[in-house]
Design a protein around this motif. Sequence first.
Motif, mmCIF file in Angstrom:
data_model
loop_
_atom_site.group_PDB
_atom_site.id
_atom_site.type_symbol
_atom_site.label_atom_id
_atom_site.label_comp_id
_atom_site.label_asym_id
_atom_site.label_seq_id
_atom_site.Cartn_x
_atom_site.Cartn_y
_atom_site.Cartn_z
ATOM 1 N N SER A 54 50.039 29.030 20.820
ATOM 2 C CA SER A 54 48.984 29.677 20.322
ATOM 3 C C SER A 54 49.140 30.800 20.327
ATOM 4 O O SER A 54 49.292 31.615 19.370
ATOM 5 C CB SER A 54 47.902 28.846 20.831
ATOM 6 O OG SER A 54 46.649 29.286 19.773
ATOM 7 N N GLN A 55 49.072 31.474 21.204
ATOM 8 C CA GLN A 55 48.560 33.113 21.876
ATOM 9 C C GLN A 55 49.828 33.445 21.198
ATOM 10 O O GLN A 55 49.708 34.847 20.845
ATOM 11 C CB GLN A 55 48.668 33.193 23.390
ATOM 12 C CG GLN A 55 47.693 32.506 24.373
ATOM 13 C CD GLN A 55 47.345 32.938 25.184
ATOM 14 O OE1 GLN A 55 47.327 33.820 26.141
ATOM 15 N NE2 GLN A 55 46.820 32.163 26.200
ATOM 16 N N ALA A 56 51.044 32.807 21.658
ATOM 17 C CA ALA A 56 52.050 34.183 20.786
ATOM 18 C C ALA A 56 52.509 34.215 18.829
ATOM 19 O O ALA A 56 53.257 34.590 18.960
ATOM 20 C CB ALA A 56 53.237 33.221 21.607
ATOM 21 N N LEU A 57 51.573 33.183 18.598
ATOM 22 C CA LEU A 57 51.699 32.930 17.336
ATOM 23 C C LEU A 57 50.755 34.210 16.792
ATOM 24 O O LEU A 57 51.067 34.744 15.539
ATOM 25 C CB LEU A 57 51.726 31.666 16.717
ATOM 26 C CG LEU A 57 51.306 31.591 15.205
ATOM 27 C CD1 LEU A 57 52.873 31.933 14.365
ATOM 28 C CD2 LEU A 57 50.970 29.806 14.665
ATOM 29 N N ALA A 58 49.647 33.844 17.615
ATOM 30 C CA ALA A 58 48.343 35.271 16.959
ATOM 31 C C ALA A 58 49.260 36.615 17.543
ATOM 32 O O ALA A 58 49.086 37.852 16.728
ATOM 33 C CB ALA A 58 47.455 35.092 18.067
#
Length: 553
Positions: A54-58
Motif C-alpha cells: 500500500s505504501q509503495a503504491l502511494a
Amino acid sequence: MLHQFILAAGRLAGRAVVLVALALTALSSTTRPCGAELKPSEIALVAARSSRESQALAQYYCKQRSVPVENICLVDVPRDELLLRETWTWAIRPEIQKWLRENDPDEKLRCFVTVWDVPLRIGPADATPEIKRYQSFLMEERNNRLRLLKQTTESLNALATGDEPERIDLAPGDGLVNIRTDLETALQAAQKALATKTEAERILDGQKLQRLATIAGGDRVLLLGIDQQIDAQGAATPQPMREQFDVLRGRTSAFLETRSLLEQTPPGEQRDALLIATIERTTGLLGTVEWLNEQIEIARKGETGSSFDSELSLVTWADDYQLLRWQPNYLRPAYDNSQLRQINRTFMVARLDGPTIEIAKRLIDDAIAVENAGGLKGKVYIDARGLAKADQPNTIQPGSYEDYDRALVDTAKGIEQTMPLKVVLNESPELFQPGECPDAALYLGWYSLAKYVDAFDFAKGAVAIHYASGEATTLRKQESQVWCKRLLEDGVCATVGPVYEPYLMAFPRPNEFAALLLQGDLTLVEVYYRTKPFNSWMMTLVGDPLYRPFGDR
C-alpha cells in the motif's frame, strides 16, 4: 379503476418533466466548474500503515504524478475489504481528521486517493434512536392517510345511496390493498348512481364525486378526465378546457420535478413533510400511502452502509450527519454558487486498487501512457436494453429504468453528432456478446447482475461503466464475476461501481458523464464528482484521478 386513471395520467404528465430534465442535463454537461483544474499538490493519498504494498503504491503514484510525498496519510486499517462502521467512526475517521489538521491547515487539499489494502466498504450502523423515531413518524403519517382513504370511501358510498356518511376509523389489519379495492368499488357505485338523478343533482353530485376522486388520486385524476374529454370532442373542444388542461399539466410537471429534487436530499421528518405535501397534490392519498410504505421499508432495512471512498468525501463534516441513505454531493454543478459547498467541505475521492497489486499499478501507468500518446483511441460501445428508443416521444418518468435507458441512447446519438469516434449502439435486451466489441475505448451499458460478459477487447486506457447493483462489492475475491473486478482484469483503466445496492439514480447519468469526459477539460475524478448525485453512499471510482483520456481534444 382509479389506479388506471392515475397511471394513464402519469404517462401524460411525464413529458414536460423529462423535457425539463433533459434541458438541465444539457446545461450541467456544458457548464465549466468554478474551481480550477485539479493539481497534483491538491491530492492526498490514504495508505494502510501495516501494508508495504500500500505504501509503495502511494509513493509510486506521488513520483509519477508529482504529488508531494508528504501528502501521504498512513492509517491503521484491517486487511479486509469490509470495515466495521464503529471502526470508521471512532478510529479511522478521527485519525484522518487529525492528519488534515496537522498537514492541511489552510485547506488546500481537494482530493483523496485510496490505495491498495485500504478497505472498500463500510458496514451498516446499528439502529439509532433517530432512525426509530423516524420510523414512527412515517407509520403515523401512513395510518393517518389510510384513515382518510376509508373516510373517502364512506363518502363515495353515501353519494351512491343518498345517505349521510358515517365517521369511519382505521381497523386492525386495514392495509392499502383492501382499502383501494373498497374505494374503487365505491367509486363505480357513485358513478352508476349519477345516471339515475336529475340534471341538477348530477351537476352537484358530479362535483362532489370529482372532489372525492381528486382527494384519493390527486391532480392526475383531473388531468386524465380533461384529457379524455378533449379526445372525445376533438376540434370542438372549448378553448377554456384546453387552457385548463395545459395549466394543470404544467403544474403537475412542476410538482413531479420538485419531488425528484427533494428525493435526492437526505431523508428526515422535515424533508418528508414537504415531499408528502408534493406527492399528495399530484397522486392523492393513494400515491402518498404507496410512497410512505416504501419509506417505512427503507427505514426498516436501515440502509447505512457505504463505500469507504464516499464516506471519506465527508471526513470533515460534523459527526452527527444523517447516515440513513445518502447526503447530497455538493460538488455537482447545481451547488457551484451555493454556500452549502463552503459550509460542507467535500473531498473528491478516487481509488487505485484492483484484483492484484500489478493491476492497481497499471492504472497509473496506462493513464500516463495514453496521455503521452495523444489521448484515448478506439470505439465507443453503448449497451442499452431497448426500453426507450431514440425516436420515441418524451413520455418517460425521470429516474426510471426507461429514463436511464433513454440516456444511454441519447449518449450514443450525442457522441456520433459531436465527436470523431465510431459509436456502436445495442438496443436489444441481450448484452453485447463475446467478440462483438473490439478496440473498445469507452463502454457504458447494463444489465447483467454480478455476471460479467466478456464481449470486449479493450484499448489501453479504456473507461467502462456497467450500471448494475453491487458490481464493486469486491475487487479481490478470485471467483467473483462482478463487473468492476472483471473489467479491471480485462484491461480497463477506470471504472465506477457500487459496493452495495445503490438504486439506479445513484449512478452518474451516462449522458452527463460521457459529455464531460469526452470534452477533455476535466480530470477523471472531477468528471465523476460533477455527475454523481450522492455522498455517504455506495459508489466508488477506480482509476487515476488525474487521468484525462481525451485531454487532447
